[in-house]
Design a protein around this motif. Sequence first.
Motif, PDB file in Angstrom:
ATOM      1  N   VAL A 169       0.866  -1.182   0.000  1.00 52.31           N
ATOM      2  CA  VAL A 169       0.000   0.000   0.000  1.00 52.31           C
ATOM      3  C   VAL A 169       0.899   1.227   0.000  1.00 52.31           C
ATOM      4  O   VAL A 169       1.729   1.408   0.889  1.00 52.31           O
ATOM      5  CB  VAL A 169      -0.947   0.001   1.219  1.00 52.31           C
ATOM      6  CG1 VAL A 169      -1.811   1.255   1.239  1.00 52.31           C
ATOM      7  CG2 VAL A 169      -1.818  -1.257   1.208  1.00 52.31           C
ATOM      8  N   ALA A 170       0.751   2.058  -1.023  1.00 57.46           N
ATOM      9  CA  ALA A 170       1.597   3.242  -1.186  1.00 57.46           C
ATOM     10  C   ALA A 170       0.964   4.463  -0.518  1.00 57.46           C
ATOM     11  O   ALA A 170      -0.258   4.547  -0.360  1.00 57.46           O
ATOM     12  CB  ALA A 170       1.797   3.524  -2.673  1.00 57.46           C
ATOM     13  N   SER A 171       1.815   5.406  -0.165  1.00 54.93           N
ATOM     14  CA  SER A 171       1.314   6.651   0.407  1.00 54.93           C
ATOM     15  C   SER A 171       0.617   7.468  -0.680  1.00 54.93           C
ATOM     16  O   SER A 171       1.182   7.689  -1.756  1.00 54.93           O
ATOM     17  CB  SER A 171       2.458   7.468   1.007  1.00 54.93           C
ATOM     18  OG  SER A 171       1.924   8.646   1.607  1.00 54.93           O
ATOM     19  N   PRO A 172      -0.590   7.937  -0.405  1.00 55.24           N
ATOM     20  CA  PRO A 172      -1.309   8.742  -1.396  1.00 55.24           C
ATOM     21  C   PRO A 172      -0.815  10.189  -1.470  1.00 55.24           C
ATOM     22  O   PRO A 172      -1.080  10.890  -2.441  1.00 55.24           O
ATOM     23  CB  PRO A 172      -2.758   8.690  -0.923  1.00 55.24           C
ATOM     24  CG  PRO A 172      -2.646   8.473   0.555  1.00 55.24           C
ATOM     25  CD  PRO A 172      -1.404   7.652   0.769  1.00 55.24           C
TER      26      PRO A 172
ATOM     27  N   PRO B  22      -3.324   4.410  -3.776  1.00 56.71           N
ATOM     28  CA  PRO B  22      -2.359   3.639  -2.990  1.00 56.71           C
ATOM     29  C   PRO B  22      -2.104   2.232  -3.541  1.00 56.71           C
ATOM     30  O   PRO B  22      -1.134   1.589  -3.159  1.00 56.71           O
ATOM     31  CB  PRO B  22      -3.011   3.571  -1.612  1.00 56.71           C
ATOM     32  CG  PRO B  22      -4.477   3.678  -1.894  1.00 56.71           C
ATOM     33  CD  PRO B  22      -4.602   4.559  -3.100  1.00 56.71           C
TER      34      PRO B  22
ATOM     35  N   VAL C 157      -8.730   6.126   1.508  1.00 58.96           N
ATOM     36  CA  VAL C 157      -7.896   7.319   1.683  1.00 58.96           C
ATOM     37  C   VAL C 157      -8.844   8.451   2.060  1.00 58.96           C
ATOM     38  O   VAL C 157      -9.800   8.740   1.328  1.00 58.96           O
ATOM     39  CB  VAL C 157      -7.137   7.677   0.388  1.00 58.96           C
ATOM     40  CG1 VAL C 157      -6.384   8.992   0.551  1.00 58.96           C
ATOM     41  CG2 VAL C 157      -6.197   6.550  -0.002  1.00 58.96           C
TER      42      VAL C 157
ATOM     43  N   ALA D 270      -1.535   2.124  -9.043  1.00 62.40           N
ATOM     44  CA  ALA D 270      -0.877   2.752  -7.898  1.00 62.40           C
ATOM     45  C   ALA D 270      -0.039   3.917  -8.409  1.00 62.40           C
ATOM     46  O   ALA D 270       0.669   3.791  -9.404  1.00 62.40           O
ATOM     47  CB  ALA D 270       0.002   1.735  -7.171  1.00 62.40           C
TER      48      ALA D 270
ATOM     49  N   VAL E 235      -5.010   6.395   6.057  1.00 59.75           N
ATOM     50  CA  VAL E 235      -4.991   5.410   4.968  1.00 59.75           C
ATOM     51  C   VAL E 235      -5.305   4.071   5.634  1.00 59.75           C
ATOM     52  O   VAL E 235      -4.522   3.592   6.453  1.00 59.75           O
ATOM     53  CB  VAL E 235      -3.632   5.376   4.250  1.00 59.75           C
ATOM     54  CG1 VAL E 235      -3.649   4.379   3.101  1.00 59.75           C
ATOM     55  CG2 VAL E 235      -3.259   6.777   3.747  1.00 59.75           C
TER      56      VAL E 235
ATOM     57  N   LEU F 298       3.873   2.587   2.134  1.00 58.74           N
ATOM     58  CA  LEU F 298       3.354   3.069   3.406  1.00 58.74           C
ATOM     59  C   LEU F 298       3.207   1.922   4.404  1.00 58.74           C
ATOM     60  O   LEU F 298       3.593   2.030   5.552  1.00 58.74           O
ATOM     61  CB  LEU F 298       1.996   3.762   3.191  1.00 58.74           C
ATOM     62  CG  LEU F 298       1.450   4.600   4.314  1.00 58.74           C
ATOM     63  CD1 LEU F 298       2.422   5.686   4.727  1.00 58.74           C
ATOM     64  CD2 LEU F 298       0.113   5.208   3.915  1.00 58.74           C
TER      65      LEU F 298
END
Length: 150
Positions: free
Chosen positions: A5-8, A47, A72, A98, A121, A145
């Motif tokens: 899961v990536a930081s938005p 994300p 988010v 993503a 998140v 993240l």
Amino acid sequence: MTLRVASPVSGRVVPLTEVPDPVFAQAMVGPGVAVEPDRGRADVVSPVDGTVVTLHPHAFVVATSEGAAVLVHLGIDTVKRKGEGFTLHVVKGEAVRAGQPVVTWDPAEVEAAGFAPICPVIALDAAPEVVLDQAGGPVAAGDALFSWQR
């Protein structure tokens, strides 16, 4: 399977317990982390790869093909702004990758309007123990993240 899961948004990672809203702070909607965003107009990115299943100017949910859904939320109580200050770049039902821009906003403007711009998140419908490898300190939009063990 582990989902990255990536930081938005770009900013500083903080624990959910620091979010000034008990629903997020007590992980009532699910585990995750929050990002105190850098100030200034910026794109908010997806994300994960998936489909936009819920879309509001201040919040969105992307569901992966495996059924994992990530929420988010842009700021606290920002629903009261009725979309003011948020520019959407996708529509509900759209497939996203993503890192793809979903919304543009200005956390400083949100803060000036009296709202906390912090961004929870959340791994929806997940047990707390499945959220692993949480990032700490500063992150850029698109950086890892947390990992979601599925």
